[in-house]
Design an enzyme around this catalytic site. Structure first.
Site, PDB file in Angstrom:
ATOM      1  N   ASN A  11     125.550 -29.232  53.894  1.00 58.80           N
ATOM      2  CA  ASN A  11     125.152 -28.838  52.548  1.00 58.80           C
ATOM      3  C   ASN A  11     125.130 -30.320  51.677  1.00 58.80           C
ATOM      4  O   ASN A  11     126.377 -30.595  51.281  1.00 58.80           O
ATOM      5  CB  ASN A  11     125.941 -27.746  51.952  1.00 58.80           C
ATOM      6  CG  ASN A  11     125.553 -27.744  50.613  1.00 58.80           C
ATOM      7  OD1 ASN A  11     124.490 -27.827  50.048  1.00 58.80           O
ATOM      8  ND2 ASN A  11     126.159 -26.702  49.692  1.00 58.80           N
ATOM      9  N   LYS A  13     123.897 -30.510  48.827  1.00 59.70           N
ATOM     10  CA  LYS A  13     124.039 -30.499  47.498  1.00 59.70           C
ATOM     11  C   LYS A  13     122.885 -31.456  46.688  1.00 59.70           C
ATOM     12  O   LYS A  13     121.779 -31.614  47.400  1.00 59.70           O
ATOM     13  CB  LYS A  13     125.507 -30.636  46.844  1.00 59.70           C
ATOM     14  CG  LYS A  13     126.432 -29.749  47.910  1.00 59.70           C
ATOM     15  CD  LYS A  13     127.872 -29.677  47.236  1.00 59.70           C
ATOM     16  CE  LYS A  13     128.736 -28.857  48.063  1.00 59.70           C
ATOM     17  NZ  LYS A  13     130.011 -28.804  47.685  1.00 59.70           N
ATOM     18  N   HIS A  98     126.160 -19.707  46.627  1.00 60.70           N
ATOM     19  CA  HIS A  98     127.005 -20.913  46.714  1.00 60.70           C
ATOM     20  C   HIS A  98     127.898 -20.729  45.416  1.00 60.70           C
ATOM     21  O   HIS A  98     127.316 -20.553  44.347  1.00 60.70           O
ATOM     22  CB  HIS A  98     126.320 -22.151  46.968  1.00 60.70           C
ATOM     23  CG  HIS A  98     127.321 -23.288  47.200  1.00 60.70           C
ATOM     24  ND1 HIS A  98     128.050 -23.829  46.240  1.00 60.70           N
ATOM     25  CD2 HIS A  98     127.704 -23.647  48.448  1.00 60.70           C
ATOM     26  CE1 HIS A  98     128.817 -24.709  47.054  1.00 60.70           C
ATOM     27  NE2 HIS A  98     128.694 -24.693  48.208  1.00 60.70           N
ATOM     28  N   GLU A 100     128.904 -22.878  43.545  1.00 62.68           N
ATOM     29  CA  GLU A 100     128.582 -23.842  42.490  1.00 62.68           C
ATOM     30  C   GLU A 100     127.554 -23.127  41.969  1.00 62.68           C
ATOM     31  O   GLU A 100     127.162 -23.531  40.401  1.00 62.68           O
ATOM     32  CB  GLU A 100     128.100 -25.215  43.178  1.00 62.68           C
ATOM     33  CG  GLU A 100     129.367 -25.794  43.418  1.00 62.68           C
ATOM     34  CD  GLU A 100     129.266 -27.107  44.415  1.00 62.68           C
ATOM     35  OE1 GLU A 100     127.886 -27.219  44.883  1.00 62.68           O
ATOM     36  OE2 GLU A 100     130.030 -27.465  45.006  1.00 62.68           O
ATOM     37  N   GLU A 169     133.931 -19.911  51.573  1.00 60.27           N
ATOM     38  CA  GLU A 169     134.143 -21.122  50.946  1.00 60.27           C
ATOM     39  C   GLU A 169     135.088 -20.879  49.716  1.00 60.27           C
ATOM     40  O   GLU A 169     134.657 -20.408  48.598  1.00 60.27           O
ATOM     41  CB  GLU A 169     133.058 -21.701  50.543  1.00 60.27           C
ATOM     42  CG  GLU A 169     131.965 -22.052  51.353  1.00 60.27           C
ATOM     43  CD  GLU A 169     130.916 -23.242  51.069  1.00 60.27           C
ATOM     44  OE1 GLU A 169     131.090 -24.157  52.050  1.00 60.27           O
ATOM     45  OE2 GLU A 169     130.311 -23.163  50.114  1.00 60.27           O
ATOM     46  N   GLY A 175     135.230 -29.547  47.687  1.00 59.15           N
ATOM     47  CA  GLY A 175     135.371 -30.982  47.103  1.00 59.15           C
ATOM     48  C   GLY A 175     136.522 -31.370  46.667  1.00 59.15           C
ATOM     49  O   GLY A 175     136.763 -32.488  45.712  1.00 59.15           O
ATOM     50  N   SER A 215     136.215 -28.708  51.921  1.00 56.61           N
ATOM     51  CA  SER A 215     136.924 -30.066  52.473  1.00 56.61           C
ATOM     52  C   SER A 215     137.154 -30.204  54.043  1.00 56.61           C
ATOM     53  O   SER A 215     138.200 -30.581  54.425  1.00 56.61           O
ATOM     54  CB  SER A 215     138.378 -30.088  51.860  1.00 56.61           C
ATOM     55  OG  SER A 215     138.124 -30.157  50.445  1.00 56.61           O
TER      56      SER A 215
HETATM   57  P1  13P Z   1     132.935 -30.111  50.571  1.00 54.82           P
HETATM   58  O1  13P Z   1     132.775 -30.131  52.243  1.00 54.82           O
HETATM   59  O2  13P Z   1     132.556 -31.362  50.017  1.00 54.82           O
HETATM   60  O3  13P Z   1     134.293 -29.447  50.268  1.00 54.82           O
HETATM   61  O4  13P Z   1     131.952 -28.672  50.023  1.00 54.82           O
HETATM   62  C1  13P Z   1     131.736 -27.808  50.976  1.00 54.82           C
HETATM   63  C2  13P Z   1     130.838 -26.646  50.236  1.00 54.82           C
HETATM   64  O5  13P Z   1     130.595 -26.314  49.202  1.00 54.82           O
HETATM   65  C3  13P Z   1     129.678 -26.594  51.376  1.00 54.82           C
HETATM   66  O6  13P Z   1     128.750 -25.731  50.695  1.00 54.82           O
END
Ligand code: 13P
Length: 261
Positions: A11, A13, A98, A100, A169, A175, A215
């Site tokens: 992903n 982003k 997601h 976010e 997640e 992150g 992560s």
């Molecule tokens: P990270 O791997 O950067 O922690 O992000 C995970 C994520 O949100 C994947 O959709």
């Protein structure tokens, strides 16, 4: 051994222009000309990079995924993207829910349900993301939060959407460099599978791939992916680098070959 094919999804982003995405794919294919046997891979670039990423991936065995879709089929929704537009570009998977977007757009389970419906109509497999915040975990609410997020499946009745993939997640792990421990993640994945089983029956629930996200790195992927109910990963930061994404694919293959090691 599980009948579920491990799946690692990048992903990206809001990272990478179309030009940068092409460079990534060229570099990645140089390192890993095909996915390791028995492992599925997909990349979810930002919308503007979908077409060129898809072209660059042709013949690679790596699937194309999108990061979001609109809940309506078409019409006066400025700035939005419909499922049919994604399908036309060869998109095979699409993220929904997601954290976010839950955080920034305040989208609801009812909207996620409609998004998944649009995807299914277009022949795209939904990859539905769930996970609790740190406050919810500290209050002991994790199981209830996950159950509530799965109500987005109510629209499908006792069936699951075709090709349905679930991603756990935990928000506090995204992150932050602070991945869930394999034991924590396994417990949440087992709970999710139990919830799926109540909806769709044990056979269907056992067939659903449940990915862990938050992560994931080449250093921790193998142990996470070796857990019995963890079927791969949804990876942000570590998926931006071709060598790391290739290492994550190899970790999924190694975890399948020797689970628990
Ligand atoms: P990270 O791997 O950067 O922690 O992000 C995970 C994520 O949100 C994947 O959709």
């Amino acid at each position: 051994m599980s009948a579920r094919t491990p799946f690692v999804v990048a992903n990206w982003k809001m990272n990478k222009t179309a030009t940068e995405a092409e460079a990534f794919v060229a570099g990645f294919r140089g390192l890993l000309p095909a996915p390791p046997p028995g492992v599925d891979l997909a990349i979810a670039p930002p919308f503007p990079a979908l077409e060129r990423t898809g072209r660059a991936l042709a013949g690679s065995g790596v699937g194309l995924a999108a990061q979001d879709v609109h809940a309506e089929q078409k019409g006066a929704y400025t700035g939005e993207v419909a499922a049919s537009m994604l399908a036309d570009l060869g998109v095979a998977f699409c993220l929904v829910g997601h954290s976010e977007r839950r955080r920034d757009r305040h989208e609801t389970e009812e909207q996620f349900a409609r998004k998944m419906k649009r995807l299914v109509e277009a022949g795209i497999a939904p990859l539905y993301c769930v996970g609790e915040t740190l406050e919810q975990r500290d209050r002991g609410e994790t199981d209830a939060v996950l159950a509530d997020q799965l109500t987005a499946l109510d629209l499908f009745g006792p069936d699951l959407p075709p090709g349905f993939v679930l991603a756990y997640e935990p928000v506090w792990a995204i992150g932050t460099g602070r991945a869930a421990t394999p034991e924590m993640a396994q417990a949440a994945h087992r709970h999710l599978r139990t919830l799926l089983s109540r909806r769709a029956g044990a056979v269907a629930a056992e067939a659903v791939r449940v990915l862990y996200g938050g992560s994931v790195t080449p250093a921790n992927a193998r142990e996470l992916f070796s857990q019995p109910d963890i079927d791969g990963g949804l990876v942000g930061g570590a998926s931006l680098n071709p060598a790391d994404f290739a290492a994550l694919a190899e970790a999924a293959a190694a975890a399948t070959a020797a689970p628990g090691s």
